[in-house]
Motif scaffolding. Structure first.
Motif, PDB file in Angstrom:
ATOM      1  N   LEU A 183      24.491 -40.872 -11.399  1.00 36.09           N
ATOM      2  CA  LEU A 183      25.562 -40.061 -11.196  1.00 36.09           C
ATOM      3  C   LEU A 183      26.678 -40.965 -11.353  1.00 36.09           C
ATOM      4  CD1 LEU A 183      24.132 -39.125  -7.585  1.00 36.09           C
ATOM      5  CD2 LEU A 183      24.321 -37.676  -9.215  1.00 36.09           C
ATOM      6  N   ALA A 184      27.707 -40.325 -11.734  1.00 33.87           N
ATOM      7  CA  ALA A 184      29.021 -40.987 -12.007  1.00 33.87           C
ATOM      8  C   ALA A 184      29.896 -40.844 -10.717  1.00 33.87           C
ATOM      9  CB  ALA A 184      29.858 -40.653 -13.256  1.00 33.87           C
ATOM     10  N   GLY A 185      30.782 -41.893 -10.418  1.00 42.31           N
ATOM     11  CA  GLY A 185      31.622 -41.720  -9.270  1.00 42.31           C
ATOM     12  C   GLY A 185      32.742 -42.955  -9.134  1.00 42.31           C
ATOM     13  N   LEU A 186      33.356 -42.860  -8.215  1.00 43.18           N
ATOM     14  CA  LEU A 186      34.397 -44.064  -7.925  1.00 43.18           C
ATOM     15  C   LEU A 186      34.147 -44.825  -6.591  1.00 43.18           C
ATOM     16  CD1 LEU A 186      37.207 -45.498  -9.159  1.00 43.18           C
ATOM     17  CD2 LEU A 186      38.183 -43.630  -7.119  1.00 43.18           C
ATOM     18  N   ALA A 187      34.041 -45.974  -6.779  1.00 45.71           N
ATOM     19  CA  ALA A 187      33.625 -46.870  -5.469  1.00 45.71           C
ATOM     20  C   ALA A 187      34.862 -47.033  -4.636  1.00 45.71           C
ATOM     21  CB  ALA A 187      32.995 -48.293  -5.963  1.00 45.71           C
ATOM     22  N   VAL A 188      35.078 -46.528  -3.367  1.00 46.70           N
ATOM     23  CA  VAL A 188      36.187 -46.480  -2.444  1.00 46.70           C
ATOM     24  C   VAL A 188      36.127 -47.478  -1.474  1.00 46.70           C
ATOM     25  CG1 VAL A 188      37.170 -44.282  -3.479  1.00 46.70           C
ATOM     26  CG2 VAL A 188      35.280 -44.391  -1.557  1.00 46.70           C
ATOM     27  N   GLU A 193      32.934 -41.735  -4.378  1.00 43.52           N
ATOM     28  CA  GLU A 193      33.423 -40.322  -4.325  1.00 43.52           C
ATOM     29  C   GLU A 193      32.561 -39.861  -5.638  1.00 43.52           C
ATOM     30  OE1 GLU A 193      37.757 -40.447  -2.328  1.00 43.52           O
ATOM     31  OE2 GLU A 193      37.702 -40.285  -4.458  1.00 43.52           O
ATOM     32  N   ILE A 194      31.775 -38.989  -5.461  1.00 43.47           N
ATOM     33  CA  ILE A 194      30.956 -38.363  -6.462  1.00 43.47           C
ATOM     34  C   ILE A 194      31.133 -37.030  -6.407  1.00 43.47           C
ATOM     35  CG2 ILE A 194      28.681 -38.185  -7.488  1.00 43.47           C
ATOM     36  CD1 ILE A 194      27.945 -41.032  -6.161  1.00 43.47           C
TER      37      ILE A 194
END
Ligand code: BTN
Length: 257
Positions: A219-224, A235-236
């Motif tokens: 899964l691609a996301g942003l580490a927040v 945030e995925i």
């Protein structure tokens, strides 16, 4: 095997220390033996060094620091974020010995610049509400870039290749015991929330695009952010998801798994 004096000046961590020329794995040996709280076990080389997620850990005699620390009667509710707490102590020691430039890649890899110089593997055996814990720490001391390349470890570095400093393994073990002891005391008493801000400041993963591999799905996301229990908040697909260490690998930061 020799009993050695690390001279760390600590209350318990590393006060008992044992040195071996060779072991299969310092973590494995600690798990097989009944050792007092705080014992440090160092090996000049390991024949089957263990890494996280079932991987192996490669070290070379005289060129790495491989050691383990034993914690007894450790509260079971202080296990999940323990590797992250250990990162803080080890990062402080590396900075004290080598200067600035070190950072954490979530959950518990220590990097200098873009390269991994140290790995931490915490293993525990639960009995009732408490556990015996083995904290395994492997630091690359003097291997060259060429040596890492020939081993296919393109995202690894040693303290010497990264900072130019030749660090003595036993002195570094003593510095780690000195820096880690107060971190462990604070973590045991108050939990990870008390350490989270320092961890956040050191964590290179935050703000980066990450690919989380969970149960075989990527899964691609942003580490927040970092959660109160040390989980990585990402945030995925428009949702906030908490990733726990051991449940997922985070790729995307310098390509390093
Ligand atoms: C990682 O995968 O990043 C963790 C590596 C941990 C290696 C250390 S070396 C000393 C101790 N004994 C082991 O077998 N592993 C840990």
């Amino acid at each position: 095997m020799n009993a050695i004096d690390l001279g760390a000046g600590t209350a318990f961590l590393g006060r008992n220390a044992l040195f071996f020329d060779e072991l299969d794995s310092t973590n494995g040996w600690c798990k097989r033996n009944d050792l007092p709280h705080g014992t440090a076990v160092l090996a000049a080389s390991q024949t089957s060094g263990r890494g996280r997620m079932g991987q192996s850990w490669s070290d070379s005699p005289g060129k790495s620091l491989s050691f383990s620390l034993v914690l007894r009667d450790w509260p079971a509710n202080r296990l999940a974020a323990l590797p992250l707490a250990c990162c803080i102590g080890v990062l402080r020691a590396l900075t004290a010995e080598c200067g600035p430039g070190f950072a954490v890649k979530w959950s518990n890899d220590l990097l200098h610049g873009e390269k991994k110089v140290c790995g931490i593997l915490c293993e525990s055996v639960l009995s009732g509400g408490s556990a015996t814990v083995v904290i395994g720490i492997g630091v690359n001391l003097t291997r060259t870039e060429q040596e890492f390349k020939s081993l296919g470890l393109v995202y690894a570095a040693s303290l010497e290749s990264a900072t130019g400093k030749k660090i003595d393994g036993r002195e570094l073990a003593a510095a780690i015991c000195r820096e880690l002891e107060p971190v462990l005391i604070k973590f045991q008493e108050f939990g990870f929330l008390e350490l989270r801000e320092e961890y956040r400041r050191s964590c290179l993963t935050l703000g980066k695009e990450v690919r989380v591999i969970q149960n075989g799905r990527e899964l691609a996301g942003l580490a927040v952010d970092i959660g109160g229990d040390g989980g990585l908040i990402c945030e995925i697909g428009g949702e906030r998801v908490i990733i726990h260490a051991g449940e997922a690998s985070v790729r995307g930061l310098y390509g390093y798994v």
